[in-house]
Design a protein around this motif. Structure first.
Motif: not given
Lengths: 240, 338
Positions: A4, A6, A48-49, A58-59, A61, A63
């Protein structure tokens, strides 16, 4: 859940990550984060951040923040063509050198140009004195000239004959003041030619798609007062 | 909004000077000099020429002695330097790795420590621009913008400390923990280095400027800026502790890496001028101890000599006044303090 990203394409580093992932056909889920609405400040995004910035990755677990780290992670994980980040130690060092230099120089100048010229008056409704704007644009001018004189010189691309991460990061930065109406390529035929080469190497459609948002920055509606209040201190810190 | 510095005048001469300084401040090495040569390059053969600098007392416990370089025939101008101020270096040695460093600079110390800790042979070419020691014509040709650190490996010239550190770790195959080959571990190092460039670099160097460098040229930095800088440092330290260190032993993982080295030398800068950043931050203090124990106190003492002495020297007025030609650059740097 796969990869993912962002992103908000208003942001220069987000554009670099977006173009890179698309160009290399890296499968990912786009998770839009609207900066002008303050979505990066939400508790959900902080998971996430925690630094509350985009881009973020995010891959599973794992980040990851920071665009250069993300680009290098994608480069290695998806085994993209060598020219993006060469195996050769010296060629790679050239890319590292550019990626390090640009943080406090071109990145800073381009960000300040956009905010001082457009985003403060249009989005935040805060006037910027002509003196400050002139200083910012003068600094941008110097930095762009340095880019041309020290990195591009007479090469096809910034670090050699082929496009690399350096070019992608640089071009997406330069589109920031372009979005603000600054003619950075005017009177700079070498840089303008390099711009065309990078766009051709990336693909004109992808380039255009990635830059739709920034090219409409001048048309940003004014900020909601509550959002403005939240964003103001962060923006001021960001452009110091 | 703050007013822009008054020096942004329309006067072409001052604009050009400022542009030249900005270039130097922002710039990077160029294999050929820029179109407009910056002022202040000393004529070869003057006593301020680096290559004829009197060697200073510098310890070398790791066996790599800093050497003044000798290139070409010495200029016989030294009426005020009675003894030869230059040590000859065998011609073969000039072909090896050269590192142009100023130990007052945080990234220079990181590079120096890394090279020495890993036994990487190099010739130290000390450049102390603010102390009035002009880089030589040779250095100017290598790096027309006089940026430090600069690496010269044969014909290959490289600036930017993180690029230099990564290059050295790859070329000399240093232990994996410095720059891990594991995908995620390496990503953590780059994640730190990216954030470091934005939030640490430029911020933690300010106290040295406000307390030592600015006063040297008669500039007083307003208290408001000093306080603002403290706030930025506090915020950065909080993020360093919470996001990067967390429960880990080191900044990017469970072992020392390039990230720790870069971070530590930056944090040391304000410490050297009396800001105890580690007070009230036990986690950070423990991290510092771990990194310093790993690196070794002799190596650190040797590298940090100049920065740790600078405040005392300033108080006793023993820091040479920077020459006028570096003042514009210094003023520009000072004006960029938010």
């Amino acid at each position: 859940m796969g990869l993912e990203l962002y992103l908000d394409l208003l942001s220069q580093p987000c554009r670099a990550v977006y173009i890179f992932a698309k160009k290399n056909r890296i499968p990912f889920e786009l998770r839009p984060v609207n900066l002008l609405k303050g979505q990066h400040l939400s508790d959900a995004f902080a998971q996430v951040n925690p630094l509350k910035k985009v881009p973020a990755l995010k891959d599973g677990d794992f980040t990851l923040a920071e665009s250069v780290a993300i680009l290098l992670y994608l480069t290695r994980k998806y085994k993209v063509p060598d020219h993006w980040y060469p195996q050769d130690v010296q060629a790679c060092a050239r890319v590292d050198e550019y990626l390090a230099w640009q943080h406090t120089t071109l990145r800073r100048s381009c960000l300040r140009a956009l905010w001082h010229k457009v985003m403060f008056p249009v989005f935040l409704g805060e006037p910027v004195s002509p003196e400050i704007l002139a200083a910012t644009l003068a600094e941008l001018d110097v930095t762009v000239q340095l880019l041309e004189d020290n990195f591009l010189q007479n090469k096809a691309f910034l670090t050699g004959p082929h496009i690399s991460l350096a070019d992608l990061v640089a071009i997406t930065e330069l589109m920031h003041p372009v979005g603000a109406g600054c003619q950075v390529f005017e009177g700079r035929p070498k840089l303008a030619a390099w711009h065309q080469r990078v766009e051709a190497a990336v693909g004109e459609d992808l380039f255009r798609e990635a830059h739709e948002v920034i090219l409409k920055a001048k048309d940003s509606p004014p900020a909601d007062p509550t959002v403005k209040q939240k964003l103001m201190p962060l923006v001021l810190a960001m452009i110091q | 909004m703050r007013g822009a510095p008054a020096r942004w005048s329309r006067n072409k001469a001052s604009c050009d000077c400022i542009k030249s300084c900005l270039s130097r401040l922002l710039g990077v090495e160029s294999p050929r000099p820029l179109r407009s040569r910056s002022p202040g390059v000393s004529k070869p053969g003057t006593c301020q020429d680096l290559w004829h600098r009197r060697p200073e007392k510098q310890a070398g416990p790791t066996g790599v002695e800093p050497e003044t370089l000798y290139l070409g025939a010495p200029q016989s101008c030294h009426s005020c330097c009675p003894e030869p101020a230059v040590r000859r270096v065998p011609a073969a040695a000039t072909m090896g790795l050269e590192l142009y460093l100023d130990m007052l600079s945080q990234p220079c110390r990181a590079v120096s420590i890394f090279a020495k800790k890993n036994g990487i042979p190099f010739k130290l070419c000390t450049t102390e621009v603010f102390k009035g020691q002009h880089p030589s014509k040779e250095f100017f040709q290598i790096n027309s913008l006089r940026r430090v650190p600069t690496l010269k490996d044969g014909d290959f010239i490289l600036t930017e400390s993180s690029a230099i550190l990564i290059y050295l770790s790859s070329k000399y195959q240093t232990a994996d923990h410095w720059y891990p080959s594991d995908l995620r571990a390496r990503a953590r190092v780059h994640e730190y280095l990216g954030w470091h460039a934005d939030c640490i670099r430029g911020t933690f160097g300010v106290p040295l400027w406000t307390q030592v460098m600015a006063p040297l040229i008669g500039v007083h930095v307003p208290e408001e800026k000093v306080q603002r800088n403290k706030t930025f440092m506090d915020l950065a330290l909080q993020q360093l502790e919470e996001k990067f260190l967390g429960d880990r032993a080191f900044v990017a993982g469970q072992q020392v890496s390039l990230a720790d080295l870069m971070a530590l030398e930056e944090l040391l800068q304000p410490v050297a001028v009396g800001c105890d950043l580690f007070e009230g931050r036990p986690r950070l203090a423990a991290w510092r101890e771990r990194v310093e124990a790993f690196l070794g106190s002799d190596l650190l003492q040797e590298t940090r000599g100049p920065i740790l002495n600078i405040l005392e020297q300033a108080v006793n007025k023993k820091v040479p006044t920077p020459p006028p030609e570096v003042h514009p650059c210094m003023l520009l740097r000072i004006s960029r303090i938010p």
